[in-house]
Design a protein around this motif. Structure first.
Motif, PDB file in Angstrom:
ATOM      1  N   ALA A 113       0.824  -1.212   0.000  1.00  0.00           N
ATOM      2  CA  ALA A 113       0.000   0.000   0.000  1.00  0.00           C
ATOM      3  C   ALA A 113       0.858   1.261   0.000  1.00  0.00           C
ATOM      4  N   PRO A 114       0.532   2.216  -0.865  1.00  0.00           N
ATOM      5  CA  PRO A 114       1.267   3.497  -0.845  1.00  0.00           C
ATOM      6  C   PRO A 114       1.132   4.193   0.505  1.00  0.00           C
ATOM      7  N   ALA A 115      -0.031   4.066   1.174  1.00  0.00           N
ATOM      8  CA  ALA A 115      -0.199   4.691   2.491  1.00  0.00           C
ATOM      9  C   ALA A 115      -1.200   3.877   3.297  1.00  0.00           C
ATOM     10  N   ALA A 116      -0.758   3.390   4.458  1.00  0.00           N
ATOM     11  CA  ALA A 116      -1.665   2.651   5.334  1.00  0.00           C
ATOM     12  C   ALA A 116      -1.295   2.988   6.773  1.00  0.00           C
ATOM     13  N   GLU A 117      -2.283   2.930   7.654  1.00  0.00           N
ATOM     14  CA  GLU A 117      -2.054   3.259   9.062  1.00  0.00           C
ATOM     15  C   GLU A 117      -3.105   2.520   9.885  1.00  0.00           C
ATOM     16  N   GLN A 118      -2.688   1.912  10.957  1.00  0.00           N
ATOM     17  CA  GLN A 118      -3.597   1.181  11.827  1.00  0.00           C
ATOM     18  C   GLN A 118      -4.472   0.195  11.041  1.00  0.00           C
ATOM     19  N   GLY A 119      -3.866  -0.415  10.047  1.00  0.00           N
ATOM     20  CA  GLY A 119      -4.599  -1.424   9.274  1.00  0.00           C
ATOM     21  C   GLY A 119      -5.527  -0.852   8.227  1.00  0.00           C
ATOM     22  N   LEU A 120      -5.578   0.468   8.123  1.00  0.00           N
ATOM     23  CA  LEU A 120      -6.475   1.116   7.157  1.00  0.00           C
ATOM     24  C   LEU A 120      -5.663   1.668   5.982  1.00  0.00           C
ATOM     25  N   LEU A 156      -4.981   4.621   3.551  1.00  0.00           N
ATOM     26  CA  LEU A 156      -5.215   6.058   3.692  1.00  0.00           C
ATOM     27  C   LEU A 156      -5.438   6.720   2.331  1.00  0.00           C
ATOM     28  N   VAL A 157      -6.430   7.586   2.299  1.00  0.00           N
ATOM     29  CA  VAL A 157      -6.712   8.378   1.095  1.00  0.00           C
ATOM     30  C   VAL A 157      -7.028   9.807   1.537  1.00  0.00           C
ATOM     31  N   PRO A 158      -6.890  10.761   0.602  1.00  0.00           N
ATOM     32  CA  PRO A 158      -7.307  12.118   0.962  1.00  0.00           C
ATOM     33  C   PRO A 158      -8.763  12.080   1.424  1.00  0.00           C
ATOM     34  N   LYS A 159      -9.091  12.983   2.309  1.00  0.00           N
ATOM     35  CA  LYS A 159     -10.383  12.987   2.986  1.00  0.00           C
ATOM     36  C   LYS A 159     -11.559  12.695   2.057  1.00  0.00           C
ATOM     37  N   SER A 205     -15.512   3.939   4.702  1.00  0.00           N
ATOM     38  CA  SER A 205     -14.531   5.016   4.862  1.00  0.00           C
ATOM     39  C   SER A 205     -14.649   5.549   6.280  1.00  0.00           C
ATOM     40  N   LEU A 206     -13.515   5.640   6.966  1.00  0.00           N
ATOM     41  CA  LEU A 206     -13.524   6.184   8.326  1.00  0.00           C
ATOM     42  C   LEU A 206     -12.814   7.519   8.299  1.00  0.00           C
ATOM     43  N   HIS A 207     -13.386   8.471   9.007  1.00  0.00           N
ATOM     44  CA  HIS A 207     -12.738   9.773   9.031  1.00  0.00           C
ATOM     45  C   HIS A 207     -11.731   9.818  10.167  1.00  0.00           C
ATOM     46  N   GLU A 208     -10.795  10.724  10.031  1.00  0.00           N
ATOM     47  CA  GLU A 208      -9.635  10.698  10.924  1.00  0.00           C
ATOM     48  C   GLU A 208     -10.014  10.624  12.388  1.00  0.00           C
ATOM     49  N   GLY A 209     -10.993  11.458  12.772  1.00  0.00           N
ATOM     50  CA  GLY A 209     -11.404  11.472  14.170  1.00  0.00           C
ATOM     51  C   GLY A 209     -11.872  10.111  14.655  1.00  0.00           C
ATOM     52  N   ASP A 210     -12.441   9.313  13.705  1.00  0.00           N
ATOM     53  CA  ASP A 210     -13.001   8.016  14.080  1.00  0.00           C
ATOM     54  C   ASP A 210     -11.953   6.952  14.336  1.00  0.00           C
ATOM     55  N   PHE A 211     -10.779   7.120  13.736  1.00  0.00           N
ATOM     56  CA  PHE A 211      -9.778   6.070  13.970  1.00  0.00           C
ATOM     57  C   PHE A 211      -8.500   6.610  14.592  1.00  0.00           C
ATOM     58  N   GLY A 212      -8.531   7.908  14.955  1.00  0.00           N
ATOM     59  CA  GLY A 212      -7.370   8.476  15.625  1.00  0.00           C
ATOM     60  C   GLY A 212      -6.169   8.605  14.722  1.00  0.00           C
ATOM     61  N   GLY A 213      -6.382   9.158  13.529  1.00  0.00           N
ATOM     62  CA  GLY A 213      -5.290   9.347  12.578  1.00  0.00           C
ATOM     63  C   GLY A 213      -4.256  10.325  13.125  1.00  0.00           C
ATOM     64  N   GLY A 255      -9.491   6.812   6.346  1.00  0.00           N
ATOM     65  CA  GLY A 255      -8.982   5.439   6.358  1.00  0.00           C
ATOM     66  C   GLY A 255     -10.014   4.507   5.749  1.00  0.00           C
ATOM     67  N   ILE A 256      -9.544   3.550   4.960  1.00  0.00           N
ATOM     68  CA  ILE A 256     -10.468   2.646   4.267  1.00  0.00           C
ATOM     69  C   ILE A 256     -10.358   1.236   4.850  1.00  0.00           C
ATOM     70  N   ASP A 257     -11.509   0.729   5.278  1.00  0.00           N
ATOM     71  CA  ASP A 257     -11.597  -0.649   5.802  1.00  0.00           C
ATOM     72  C   ASP A 257     -12.441  -1.449   4.812  1.00  0.00           C
ATOM     73  N   LEU A 258     -11.845  -2.473   4.241  1.00  0.00           N
ATOM     74  CA  LEU A 258     -12.547  -3.240   3.201  1.00  0.00           C
ATOM     75  C   LEU A 258     -13.098  -4.570   3.707  1.00  0.00           C
ATOM     76  N   ASN A 259     -13.206  -4.729   5.022  1.00  0.00           N
ATOM     77  CA  ASN A 259     -13.800  -5.967   5.550  1.00  0.00           C
ATOM     78  C   ASN A 259     -15.203  -6.200   4.999  1.00  0.00           C
ATOM     79  N   ARG A 260     -15.981  -5.126   4.874  1.00  0.00           N
ATOM     80  CA  ARG A 260     -17.360  -5.286   4.417  1.00  0.00           C
ATOM     81  C   ARG A 260     -17.445  -5.450   2.893  1.00  0.00           C
ATOM     82  N   ALA A 261     -16.371  -5.072   2.192  1.00  0.00           N
ATOM     83  CA  ALA A 261     -16.400  -5.132   0.722  1.00  0.00           C
ATOM     84  C   ALA A 261     -16.639  -6.563   0.266  1.00  0.00           C
TER      85      ALA A 261
END
Lengths: 114, 484, 489
Positions: free
Chosen positions: A99-106, A108-111, C131-139, C146-152
Motif C-alpha cells: 500500500a502506498p499509504a496505510a495506518e492502523q490497518g487502514l 489512507l486516502v485524501p479525505k 470510509s472512516l474519518h480521521e477522528g473516528d480512527f485516531g489518525g 482510512g479505508i476498511d474493506l472488511n465489508r467489501a
C-alpha cells in the motif's frame, strides 16, 4: 480510415456511416469518467486519435444484426457456484506492504467527503 | 545446449547429459551477455532459478521427476509471481510484488520447470509491436531494427534469441500468434477457458487466453500439457477433460480437411507473405490433406468489433489501478479526485489511456446500444461463420500477419495502423477458438507465419498438423542471426 | 391545495452467509480493519470472482416468500464508478436479469386495513467497504480518511419496491414487514445498528387526485425505522413548502442525519454518474432449474403471515397480539418456548409484549440478547399461576431476574417473596387489623348494601397487605376478612 480497412480486406463498397467526431469537451468528460488526467497540451491529439479509432469501429453500423442476440462470452457456458465455506486467512500484512499509504490497518486516502 | 528443443532438453536431463543447474546457468549467462541487444527480460530471477534447478536435479536423481523437471522457461510479466515483481509492462505496477502466484505459474512450478525471469510485453498487453512497454521496446532478434510483435514480444524475442527454450505468453487479439509469426516461432492460443486466467492480469476478460511460445509444435504440446488445467478459481475456466497433447502429434494427416478463407488473402496481404503461406498449405496437400476455399463473410467486422469489446472490458478492468491499495500513487494529492486522476494519468501510457477512453465512450449513456451491444451482436455473427465453416473442414489455414516484422516507429502515431496488424488473428479471440502460428518461410530474411485454427478444444489437431508440417519442412529450424 | 405523498423504497439487505459473495473471506462483523479482505476483495491484479451458492439460495428464499418470479437466468453486470471503498472501481450487481422478479408484500395498517405493496424486483450485489474519518480512527493529524474493506464483497440483495406507499406509516410498516420476512427466513441477521438493513427512500408529492408522479428525491442509507419516519416527514414538508412557494423540486440524492434531524443535498441528477453498466465478463450467466427452486420452497421456514394465523388459531391470541409476536422469528420462537413451558399462552404473550419488551427497549437489547431466557420467564409465570406469588410480586422478581440474579424460584426463596397462604398466620394479621379499626368495623356493620360493604373492605385490605409486605394472597385475605367482619356483627 474505413477505406484503408476495406482495402486491406478487399472490401471496396463504401459503408454508409457518418464519421463520429470527438472534441475537446468529449475528451474532458471521458477523462473525468475514467479518472485519468490528460494534459492540456495533448487533449487535441487524444481527441484526434480517438476520432480515428471510432471511425474504425463505426464500420459496425453497416452490419445487419437484426434479431441477433448479443454475445458476451465465447462459450455458451453457465456459472459454477461456490460452497459457502471460509477459505481465506487474514493476510493483511502481506497486502498492506504494497500500500502506498496505510495506518492502523487502514488504507489512507485524501479525505472522503460524502 | 541452447540449440536444443524442450523435448531434447527433457531427454538430456534424464540421460544426465547435463544437469538442470548447468542448463540454467547456461541460459542465465546468455541472458546476461546478450539480452542488452533485445531487452526481452524485465526481471531475471537468478536466485530462484538456481534454487529451483538444484531442487529439480535432486528430483531427477531420485527418479520421481515431473514432466518439465529442470527445464528453464520465462514467464510473461503479466502472470503474478509470488515474491517477484510483476509489472505488466507498466509504470503503474513498477513496484508491485504480488504475494500470490498465477495458476499458470503454479502449474509450471508443479511440473518442475525452472523460472528464469519475467519477460517484457506491451503495457497491459495492449499493443502489437512491444513499443508500449514502460521498460522500453523489445527488439526482434532477426533484425534488431524491427519490432518483435506484441504484446508477447518479450516472450517471442527471448525464445527466438535462445535466451529461453520456451516462454509463457497471452493472446487477446493475436498477442501470441503475431509475435510468433514475426520471430519465427510456434505460438499457440488455446481455446478460451482451456487455461486458467487466475493471477493473469486482465486486459479483456472475455478474450484473454494464455498459451505457450516455443520453437516447435512438439514443445508447444509439452508446454500446454503443463499449462492447461481446470481451475475453480476462474469461473470462465472450462471443466473439459484434459489430454496428453503429445499423444496425437504423429497421427497421419491423410484426409484432413483444410479450409482456406478467401477473406484472408485480400489485397492487404503482402504478396511475398501470401506466397509463403500458399506454399505451406501445398505441403499439407502433399501429406494427404484436402484443401478447399471457404468464406468467413464477417471477417471485415472483426477488428471493429474487437476495438469496442476489448476497450470496454479494459476500461473497467483497469479501474482497480487507483493508487489506493497498491501500484503507483502521485505525490501529494490535493484531494481524492486528484489522487485518482494524477496517479492514473502519470502511470498509464498513451495506448492504455486511449483504450480506456474509447471503452468508456462505447459504454457511456446513449452510446451503449450503438457500440457495445452492436459489437456483441457482430461477435455472434463472427463466431457463427466459424461454426458453419467447421461443419465442412477440420482446420482453417491462412496467414498470421500481413507481412514480416516492421521497423520501429514505422506505424507512426496512428493507432489504427497498429490495430490492423491483428486483422487475421482477432476473429478467433472473438469466437474463443484455438489458433496456432508456425513459421513457414522467410521474406526479406525475416520469418512469416502460417496460422492454423481448429474447432473448440481441438488443440491436439492443431499441434498434430503443425508437428507433421515440421517433420517435412525446416522453417522452424531457421534461427535468428547469432550475436555472440 | 391538498398534496399526496408517493414513496418507494430501495432496501439493501446483507445476507447472513459465512463468506463474501465472490470470495471465501469471512463476513463476520466487527473484526480488525482489513483482516477479512482477501486478494479478491482488495481487487488485487489477476484475481477473479466465483459466486457463493448460499447467496443465490437466500435470494431465492426471499423471492419465494414474496410470491415473486425467480430469474431462471440471472446475469451480473459491472456498475462503474470510482470510490475508495469500491476496490475494483466497479460494483458487481444485476441489472436487466435479476434473480428475483416482480412480487408483492402485504402490510397491515394501524386502522386495521391491509395493503399490497408491489416489489419491482430484487437483485444480488456486493457491498462496499467503509470510509472512516480521521477522528473516528485516531489518525495522525494528516487529515486523511482510512479505508476498511472488511465489508467489501458482503452479499446483498437490493429490494426495489414500486412507488406504492402514500405516507410514512405505510413506508415504515412495509420496511418493518421486510425486516420481519428476512429475519424469519434467517437470510439476514436483521441487526439494523450494524447496517444489516439499509433503506433508500424515494419521495415525491403531487396534488391530490392527479396521476402524474412529481419529481422525486432519494434519501440514502437510513438504518432505523425511526429515522425513516422522521426523514419522510421532513422531506414531505420541504417539498410541499418548495412547491407552494412556486419553486421546483430538483431530482437529487439526499443524506439525512438521524441524530441531528437535518437533511442535505448530496448530489443532483446532473452530477450523477454515468455508470456504464455492462455484463461482467469474468462471470457467466447463472442458470437456476426448477428442481433447485422446489427444493428451496420445501425447506422454506414459516413466514410471519402464516405464523400470525397459526398463533390466533393455536393459542387463541387476538389478531393484534399474534401479529406482534409473529413478526420476527426470534420473538415468535421465544413466545412458543415460553408458552410450552408454562402452558399459558395469554400470560406468556402479556409478559413478552409488556415487561420484557419494555426492558429490551430500555436497554436497547434484542430478544436474542435477553438476560431472561424463555424458559426462565416461563418459570416465573408458573409461580403466578400456582399462586406462589402475586402479579405485583412477579414484577419485582422479574426485575431481579433481569439483573441476572437467578431463576424465579431461587429469587422468591432468597428474598422471601413467597405469597403468604398460611391461614392461621393470615387470620392472626386480619384479627389484629380489625381490632385496630373499631370505627371502620362499626361503619361496615351499619351498612346494608352488599356492594357498598364490599367497597368498605378496602379500608382493611391496605393495612393487611402492608403488614404482609404484599405477600398475602389477595384472594385468601378477602375471604378471611369478609368472614371475620361478618362474625363481628
Amino acid at each position: 480510415m474505413m477505406t484503408r480497412l476495406n482495402r486491406l480486406l478487399g472490401n471496396e463498397e463504401k459503408a454508409q456511416i457518418s464519421e463520429t467526431q470527438v472534441d475537446r469537451s468529449d475528451i474532458e468528460k471521458l477523462a473525468e469518467l475514467a479518472r485519468i488526467e490528460i494534459s492540456e497540451s495533448t487533449v487535441d491529439e487524444v481527441a484526434k486519435s480517438i476520432t480515428d479509432v471510432l471511425a474504425l469501429v463505426d464500420q459496425l453500423q453497416a452490419a445487419d444484426t437484426d434479431g441477433i442476440a448479443p454475445m458476451a462470452h465465447p462459450l455458451d457456458a453457465t456459472q459454477r457456484l461456490r460452497v459457502d465455506r471460509v477459505s481465506e486467512d487474514n493476510r493483511r500484512d502481506d497486502f498492506q506492504k504494497l500500500a502506498p499509504a496505510a495506518e492502523q490497518g487502514l488504507y489512507l486516502v485524501p479525505k472522503v467527503i460524502e | 545446449m541452447h540449440n536444443l528443443t524442450i523435448a531434447e532438453l527433457i531427454k538430456g536431463l534424464r540421460n544426465k547429459d547435463f544437469t538442470s543447474v548447468e542448463l540454467t546457468r547456461h541460459y542465465l549467462d546468455r541472458i546476461k551477455r546478450l539480452d542488452a541487444n533485445y531487452n526481452s527480460f524485465v526481471t531475471v530471477t537468478e536466485d530462484i532459478a538456481l534454487a529451483q534447478a538444484k531442487a529439480a536435479d535432486e528430483r531427477l536423481a531420485q527418479g520421481d521427476a515431473p514432466a518439465l523437471c529442470g527445464v528453464p522457461i520465462a514467464h510473461k510479466d503479466i502472470f503474478c509471481t509470488d515474491g517477484v515483481r510483476t509489472s505488466c509492462g507498466s509504470k503503474m505496477l513498477d513496484n508491485f510484488v504480488p504475494p500470490y502466484d498465477a495458476t499458470v505459474v503454479e502449474n509450471y512450478r508443479k511440473a518442475g520447470a525452472v523460472m528464469l525471469g519475467k519477460v517484457n510485453m506491451d503495457e497491459f498487453a495492449m499493443g502489437s509491436s512491444n513499443e508500449t512497454s514502460f521498460y522500453g521496446p523489445v527488439k526482434n532478434p532477426w533484425d534488431t531494427n524491427c519490432v518483435p510483435g506484441g504484446s508477447s514480444g518479450g516472450s517471442a524475442a527471448a525464445v527466438a534469441a535462445q535466451l529461453a527454450p520456451g516462454a509463457t505468453a497471452t493472446d487477446t487479439g493475436g498477442s501470441i500468434r503475431q509475435p510468433a509469426s514475426l520471430c519465427g516461432l510456434t505460438g499457440l492460443k488455446p481455446t478460451y477457458g482451456r487455461v486458467s486466467r487466475w493471477g493473469m492480469i486482465a486486459f479483456a476478460s472475455s478474450l484473454d487466453q494464455a498459451g505457450p511460445m516455443t520453437r516447435t509444435a512438439e514443445d508447444a504440446a509439452i508446454m500446454l500439457n503443463a499449462m492447461a488445467s481446470f481451475d475453480d478459481k476462474d469461473s470462465t475456466c472450462v471443466d473439459e477433460p484434459l489430454c496428453d497433447y503429445t499423444a496425437s502429434l504423429n497421427d497421419s494427416l491423410q484426409g484432413l480437411r483444410i479450409g482456406v478463407p478467401k477473406e484472408y488473402f485480400s489485397e492487404g496481404l503482402q504478396p511475398e507473405t501470401a506466397e509463403r503461406v500458399q506454399a505451406a498449405i501445398k505441403e499439407f496437400e502433399k501429406m494427404g490433406a484436402e484443401i478447399k476455399e471457404i468464406s468467413l463473410p464477417h471477417t471485415s467486422l472483426a477488428v471493429p468489433a474487437y476495438y469496442v469489446i476489448a476497450p470496454a472490458e479494459c476500461s473497467a478492468n483497469l479501474s482497480r489501478f487507483d493508487g489506493v491499495r497498491y501500484g503507483h500513487r502521485c505525490e501529494n494529492p490535493k484531494d481524492l479526485n486528484d489522487l485518482y486522476k494524477r496517479s492514473r494519468g502519470e502511470a498509464f501510457g498513451e495506448e492504455v489511456k486511449r483504450r480506456i477512453l474509447v471503452g468508456a465512450y462505447a459504454l457511456s449513456a446513449g452510446y451503449y446500444d450503438a457500440y457495445y451491444r452492436k459489437a456483441q451482436q457482430v461477435r455472434r455473427l463472427i463466431k457463427q461463420d466459424f461454426v458453419d465453416a467447421f461443419n465442412d473442414v477440420d482446420v482453417i489455414m491462412g496467414p498470421t500477419a500481413t507481412a514480416p516484422a516492421f521497423a520501429f516507429g514505422s506505424k507512426g502515431d496512428d493507432p489504427v495502423a497498429m490495430y490492423l496488424e491483428d486483422i487475421y488473428t482477432i476473429a478467433t479471440n472473438l469466437a474463443g477458438l484455438p489458433g496456432l502460428s508456425i513459421p513457414c518461410g522467410l521474406v526479406d530474411s525475416k520469418p512469416v507465419g502460417l496460422q492454423l485454427i481448429s474447432n473448440f478444444f481441438d488443440e491436439a489437431k492443431l499441434l498434430n498438423a503443425a508437428h507433421q508440417f515440421q517433420q517435412v519442412t525446416d522453417h522452424h529450424q531457421q534461427t535468428a542471426p547469432a550475436l555472440d | 391545495m391538498e398534496w399526496e405523498t408517493v414513496i418507494g423504497l430501495e432496501v439493501h439487505v446483507q445476507l447472513a452467509t459465512d463468506t463474501k459473495i465472490f470470495s471465501g473471506a469471512s463476513t463476520a462483523f466487527g473484526s480488525a480493519p482489513n483482516t477479512q479482505a482477501c486478494a479478491i476483495d482488495l481487487a488485487m491484479p489477476g484475481t477473479l470472482p466465483v459466486p457463493n451458492e448460499k447467496a443465490f439460495r437466500y435470494a431465492i428464499m426471499f423471492g419465494l416468500a414474496i410470491d415473486a418470479d425467480i430469474g431462471k437466468r440471472s446475469v451480473f453486470e459491472r456498475k462503474n464508478y470510482f470510490y475508495p471503498d469500491l476496490p475494483k472501481g466497479y460494483q458487481t450487481t444485476q441489472l436487466d436479469e435479476p434473480i428475483v422478479g416482480p412480487g408483492h408484500v402485504e402490510i397491515q395498517l394501524s386502522d386495521g386495513s391491509t395493503k399490497s405493496i408491489r416489489i419491482h424486483h430484487a437483485h444480488l450485489e456486493e457491498d462496499a467497504g467503509k470510509s472512516l474519518h480521521e477522528g473516528d480512527f485516531g489518525g495522525m493529524g494528516h487529515g486523511m480518511s482510512g479505508i476498511d474493506l472488511n465489508r467489501a464483497g458482503t452479499p446483498l440483495i437490493e429490494i426495489v419496491s414500486e412507488p406504492d406507499m402514500r405516507n410514512a406509516e405505510e413506508a415504515v410498516t412495509f420496511a418493518r414487514k421486510l425486516h420481519s420476512i428476512v429475519s424469519s427466513l434467517g437470510i439476514c441477521d436483521g441487526e439494523m445498528s450494524q447496517g444489516s438493513m439499509r433503506f433508500d427512500v424515494n419521495i415525491s408529492v403531487r396534488p391530490k387526485g392527479t396521476e402524474t408522479l412529481g419529481t422525486r428525491t432519494e434519501t440514502k442509507n437510513l438504518n432505523s425505522f425511526k429515522f425513516m419516519e422522521d426523514c419522510i416527514a421532513l422531506e414531505v414538508e420541504r417539498q410541499i413548502d418548495v412547491l407552494e412557494e412556486g419553486g421546483e423540486i430538483i431530482q437529487e440524492t439526499r443524506l439525512y442525519n438521524g441524530d441531528t434531524k437535518v437533511a442535505r443535498s448530496m448530489r443532483s441528477k446532473e452530477e450523477a454518474n454515468d455508470y456504464r453498466y455492462f455484463p461482467c465478463p469474468d462471470l457467466l450467466p447463472v442458470e437456476i432449474d426448477d428442481d433447485y427452486i422446489e427444493d428451496i420452497r420445501k425447506q422454506l421456514p414459516e413466514l410471519p403471515d402464516a405464523r400470525q394465523a397459526r398463533f390466533v388459531e393455536q393459542y387463541g391470541l387476538s389478531e393484534y397480539d399474534a401479529g406482534i409476536l409473529a413478526a420476527d422469528a426470534a420473538t415468535a420462537q421465544y413466545f412458543e418456548t415460553t408458552t410450552e413451558a408454562c402452558n399459558d399462552a395469554k400470560l406468556a404473550a402479556n409478559w413478552i409484549m409488556g415487561d420484557l419488551s419494555a426492558k429490551l427497549n430500555a436497554d436497547e437489547k434484542t430478544i436474542n440478547d435477553s438476560p431472561v431466557a424463555a424458559t426462565a420467564l416461563a418459570g416465573l409465570i408458573v409461580r403466578i399461576k400456582d399462586n406462589t406469588i402475586s402479579n405485583k410480586i412477579a414484577k419485582q422478581v422479574f426485575e431481579h431476574m433481569w439483573k441476572g440474579e437467578g431463576e424465579a424460584d431461587s429469587i422468591i426463596d432468597a428474598k422471601g417473596l413467597k405469597q403468604m397462604s398460611d391461614t392461621g398466620e393470615l387470620e392472626k394479621i386480619v384479627d389484629d387489623v380489625i381490632a385496630s379499626k373499631p370505627k371502620e368495623v362499626a361503619n361496615y356493620l351499619g351498612e346494608e348494601d352488599p356492594k357498598k360493604r364490599k367497597k368498605m373492605m378496602g379500608a382493611f385490605m391496605g393495612p393487611i397487605m402492608a403488614a404482609t409486605k404484599g405477600q398475602a394472597n389477595p384472594g385468601m385475605v378477602n375471604q378471611i376478612l369478609s368472614k371475620k367482619l361478618n362474625e363481628q356483627g
